[in-house]
Design a protein around this motif. Structure first.
Motif, PDB file in Angstrom:
ATOM      1  N   LEU A   1      -7.867 -12.057  -5.173  1.00  0.00           N
ATOM      2  CA  LEU A   1      -6.903 -11.509  -4.223  1.00  0.00           C
ATOM      3  C   LEU A   1      -7.296 -12.006  -2.842  1.00  0.00           C
ATOM      4  O   LEU A   1      -8.409 -11.766  -2.371  1.00  0.00           O
TER       5      LEU A   1
ATOM      6  N   ASP B   1      -5.861 -11.474   0.921  1.00  0.00           N
ATOM      7  CA  ASP B   1      -4.876 -10.592   1.528  1.00  0.00           C
ATOM      8  C   ASP B   1      -5.292 -10.179   2.927  1.00  0.00           C
ATOM      9  O   ASP B   1      -6.473 -10.204   3.280  1.00  0.00           O
TER      10      ASP B   1
ATOM     11  N   TRP C   1      -5.133  -1.844  -5.878  1.00  0.00           N
ATOM     12  CA  TRP C   1      -4.001  -2.240  -5.042  1.00  0.00           C
ATOM     13  C   TRP C   1      -2.765  -2.471  -5.900  1.00  0.00           C
ATOM     14  O   TRP C   1      -2.824  -2.502  -7.121  1.00  0.00           O
TER      15      TRP C   1
ATOM     16  N   GLN D   1       0.366  -5.174  -6.463  1.00  0.00           N
ATOM     17  CA  GLN D   1       0.737  -6.562  -6.205  1.00  0.00           C
ATOM     18  C   GLN D   1       1.758  -7.012  -7.246  1.00  0.00           C
ATOM     19  O   GLN D   1       1.545  -6.851  -8.457  1.00  0.00           O
ATOM     20  N   ASP D   2       2.870  -7.561  -6.763  1.00  0.00           N
ATOM     21  CA  ASP D   2       3.914  -8.094  -7.637  1.00  0.00           C
ATOM     22  C   ASP D   2       4.352  -7.094  -8.703  1.00  0.00           C
ATOM     23  O   ASP D   2       4.535  -7.426  -9.872  1.00  0.00           O
TER      24      ASP D   2
ATOM     25  N   GLY E   1       8.155  -7.479  -5.526  1.00  0.00           N
ATOM     26  CA  GLY E   1       6.771  -7.632  -5.051  1.00  0.00           C
ATOM     27  C   GLY E   1       6.723  -8.380  -3.745  1.00  0.00           C
ATOM     28  O   GLY E   1       7.421  -9.362  -3.547  1.00  0.00           O
TER      29      GLY E   1
ATOM     30  N   SER F   1       0.479  -6.909  -1.081  1.00  0.00           N
ATOM     31  CA  SER F   1      -0.269  -5.872  -1.774  1.00  0.00           C
ATOM     32  C   SER F   1      -0.501  -4.698  -0.846  1.00  0.00           C
ATOM     33  O   SER F   1      -0.434  -4.818   0.367  1.00  0.00           O
TER      34      SER F   1
END
Length: 339
Positions: free
Chosen positions: A124, A126, A183, A185-186, A328, A331
């Motif tokens: 990840l 971010d 988290w 995400q998508d 998405g 995140s």
């Protein structure tokens, strides 16, 4: 105090207090903590175990640790530290990747992911204000769970992550005392496996229901800022928590700060004051027993009321709430203490 300062991304106040600490009066555990802090953030001579057999990963971990250290202790400005991070990533990609430094320097992260995957890792990359974050892990297991929220029930996909090479800047800043634990995400959830007992209320409430609220809010209120997202997810926890209700409130209180640059700290600050006023009809007053004699049922009712008020305000603010299919968009990170 240290953990609260660390997860806000600014260790300068703690460094300033070090000279006034009487080490002889501290516990052995606290003395060891101060020693590790001194090695990592003052002397900056801590020795880290390098990944086996990969010079690229060693360079990547070193690059992020240097960036986090410079940022946390205030050696350079936030803009300068971010610029230096991009420059170092570009050079790293030029040395071990397929692009030249000039090709990499504009958007190094666009190229970084494919190189990390070629090393056999999940990742990840971010923005986690006030710093940029990186997580690297080797193994992952996927499961589905039905999750009840105050306004709907939904099934969520959870990816349980394990075998980490790097656990993000909050874990680094707090010397492992606090950590991001998951988290969104998508449209899927990501969970650090060892951070939760999957049969516990803490997992059901502080992870599943917290993160499912993020998913629901992404759909219903596109573009909602991070402080609002966290405020609503934390209220969702308190709307359902029973055995963990007081621990959650004490944790939110300890980790609160009027700091818009730290969404979790700011959401905690806003939440505990709104909840206190809802329950007691007066401004927040912190003491050792602030939440001690409040029943979980009263906390549940007050949190649910505040969540309903928040939803009504958002609907009025945005006009008619939108409900598109979730595609998405980045995140939303959750965090916790690890002790």
């Amino acid at each position: 105090v240290y953990i609260s300062q660390a997860i806000q991304g600014d260790l300068r106040p703690f460094i300033a207090k070090l000279e006034d600490l009487d080490l002889a009066r501290l516990t052995t555990a606290d003395q060891l903590l101060i020693e590790q802090f001194d090695q990592r953030f003052v002397k900056q001579d801590e020795v880290f175990i390098a990944p086996t057999g990969s010079e690229f990963l060693s360079g990547l971990l070193s690059t992020y640790r240097q960036y986090w250290t410079m940022s946390l202790v205030g050696e350079v400005s936030p803009d300068d530290s971010a610029r230096r991070l991009n420059e170092h990533l570009a050079l790293l990609l030029a040395e071990y990747g397929t692009a030249s430094a000039s090709e990499s320097i504009a958007e190094p992260k666009n190229l970084l992911g494919s190189v990390i995957e070629a090393e056999g890792l999940h990742y990840l990359l971010d923005e986690a204000p006030p710093l940029q974050d990186l997580f690297l892990w080797k193994s992952q297991e996927t499961r589905e769970y039905p999750v009840r929220l105050t306004d709907q029930t939904r099934t969520v996909t959870v990816n349980f992550m394990d075998d980490f090479e790097l656990l993000g800047w909050k874990y680094f800043a707090s010397l492992g005392l606090a950590s991001t634990t998951g988290w969104v995400q998508d449209g899927e959830l990501y969970c650090i496996d060892w951070a939760y007992n999957r049969n516990s209320e803490r997992f059901r409430v502080s992870y599943l229901q917290h993160e499912a609220r993020h998913l629901a809010d992404y759909e219903r209120f596109p573009g909602l800022d991070s402080v609002d997202l966290e405020y609503r997810a934390k209220l969702t926890e308190l709307a359902y928590a029973f055995s963990t209700a007081h621990r959650i409130l004490e944790d939110f209180t300890a980790k609160s700060a009027p700091n818009p640059e730290s969404p979790h700290a700011m959401a905690n600050y806003r939440l505990i004051r709104a909840l206190y006023r809802e329950m007691f009809g007066q401004d927040f007053h912190e003491s050792a027993d602030t939440w001690k004699n409040v029943s979980p049922e009263k906390i549940n009712r007050a949190a649910r009321k505040l969540l309903e008020d928040s939803t009504e305000n958002l609907v009025n603010r945005q006009g008619k709430a939108q409900t598109p299919d979730f595609e998405g968009s980045g995140s939303q990170i959750s965090e916790t203490r690890l002790f």
